[in-house]
Design a protein around this motif. Sequence first.
Motif, mmCIF file in Angstrom:
data_model
loop_
_atom_site.group_PDB
_atom_site.id
_atom_site.type_symbol
_atom_site.label_atom_id
_atom_site.label_comp_id
_atom_site.label_asym_id
_atom_site.label_seq_id
_atom_site.Cartn_x
_atom_site.Cartn_y
_atom_site.Cartn_z
ATOM 1 N N SER A 186 0.852 -1.177 0.000
ATOM 2 C CA SER A 186 0.000 0.000 0.000
ATOM 3 C C SER A 186 0.891 1.231 0.000
ATOM 4 C CB SER A 186 -0.886 -0.019 1.240
ATOM 5 O OG SER A 186 -1.708 1.112 1.255
ATOM 6 N N ASP A 187 0.651 2.109 -0.941
ATOM 7 C CA ASP A 187 1.465 3.305 -1.107
ATOM 8 C C ASP A 187 0.584 4.533 -0.893
ATOM 9 O OD1 ASP A 187 3.659 4.903 -1.781
ATOM 10 O OD2 ASP A 187 3.201 4.824 -3.916
ATOM 11 N N GLU A 188 0.948 5.355 0.082
ATOM 12 C CA GLU A 188 0.164 6.573 0.347
ATOM 13 C C GLU A 188 0.220 7.512 -0.845
ATOM 14 O OE1 GLU A 188 -1.776 7.247 2.987
ATOM 15 O OE2 GLU A 188 -1.303 5.236 3.703
ATOM 16 N N SER B 161 -4.769 5.508 -0.130
ATOM 17 C CA SER B 161 -3.593 4.775 -0.569
ATOM 18 C C SER B 161 -3.879 4.037 -1.868
ATOM 19 C CB SER B 161 -3.146 3.788 0.511
ATOM 20 O OG SER B 161 -4.150 2.842 0.746
#
Length: 131
Positions: free
Chosen positions: A94-96, A103
Motif C-alpha cells: 500500500s502506497d500513500e 492509498s
Amino acid sequence: MSASCYCCSGKPFSQCCEIYLSGKAYPNTAEALMRSRYSAYVTGNLPYLRKTWHPDTCPELDSNDLQTRWTRLEVIKSKQGLKKSIVEFKAWFSDEREGGAGSEERALHEISLFKLNKKRWVYVSPLDAWP
C-alpha cells in the motif's frame, strides 16, 4: 485454527511461515524461503531477514527497512536447482498517495536469485531478467 499465512500460500500461518520465523525449521526450497522472507517483512522480523540473506550481499538492515505496508504476495514462477534457484514474484504494498488522499496498491516485481550457503538456502540478489 490460525489466520491465513501472510505469504498467501492458503495455509494457516502456524503451519506455514511461522515455523521458519520462529526457528523451529528452515525452508528446504528457495520458494519456501522467499515466502517466509515476505512474511518476515510483514511481521518485522529483522533477525530472520539477516539470517536468510547471503552474507556477501546483505545490506545493513534496521527498522526503517520495515516501514512498508505489504498487502499480498503473488509467486509467478520458480525454478528449483541443486545449488541455485530462481523465484519470480510480485509483492504488493500500500502506497500513500500525495496529499494524503488514501492509498494505492502497487507491486514490487522481482526475479530473485537464491543459493545454497552452508547447506541452507539464502537470498542473494535480484536479477535483471529470467535467465
